[in-house]
Write an enzyme that holds these catalytic residues in place. Sequence first.
Site, PDB file in Angstrom:
ATOM      1  N   ASP A 187      48.407   7.172  48.819  1.00  0.00           N
ATOM      2  CA  ASP A 187      47.734   8.308  48.200  1.00  0.00           C
ATOM      3  C   ASP A 187      48.752   9.435  47.977  1.00  0.00           C
ATOM      4  OD1 ASP A 187      48.161   9.496  50.686  1.00  0.00           O
ATOM      5  OD2 ASP A 187      46.072   9.351  51.305  1.00  0.00           O
ATOM      6  N   MET A 188      48.268  10.608  47.613  1.00  0.00           N
ATOM      7  CA  MET A 188      49.177  11.720  47.316  1.00  0.00           C
ATOM      8  C   MET A 188      49.969  12.187  48.537  1.00  0.00           C
ATOM      9  SD  MET A 188      47.066  13.937  44.506  1.00  0.00           S
ATOM     10  CE  MET A 188      48.384  15.114  44.376  1.00  0.00           C
TER      11      MET A 188
END
Length: 134
Positions: A15-16
């Site tokens: 994810d980020m």
Amino acid sequence: MPHLHQLRVYYEDTDMAGIVYYANYLKFIERGRSEWVREIGVDQNALKEQHGLVFAVRRVEADYLSPGRMDDILIVETRLSEIGGARFVMDQKVLCDSRVLFTARVTVAVMNLEGRPQRLPADIRALMTSAEKD
């Protein structure tokens, strides 16, 4: 004896924040179960074509314990926990080195192509039971 499946974490798995996106652990453990089934000698395509049966996840109980990160080498550990008439239960872990990142208990139903529960064929039950004794 548990089945072990190794995989690498890729950029697309994160994810980020740069950690493994939570839903991807479900994909990782699916691969582990698929490889376990293949290794014990069950051909899921033949099961579907010859017997009209498929395996479907009915329930997942999951615990996220520690983050995995890009380029980590993960081990998916899979073992048969229970076997019933029309279902079986697998206990799975995802590890990085000796750290347990994720655990899950997965209930898998045996179904016909119309989605109705069916008994696990005796020959497949025997393969599963035998694999856990090894």
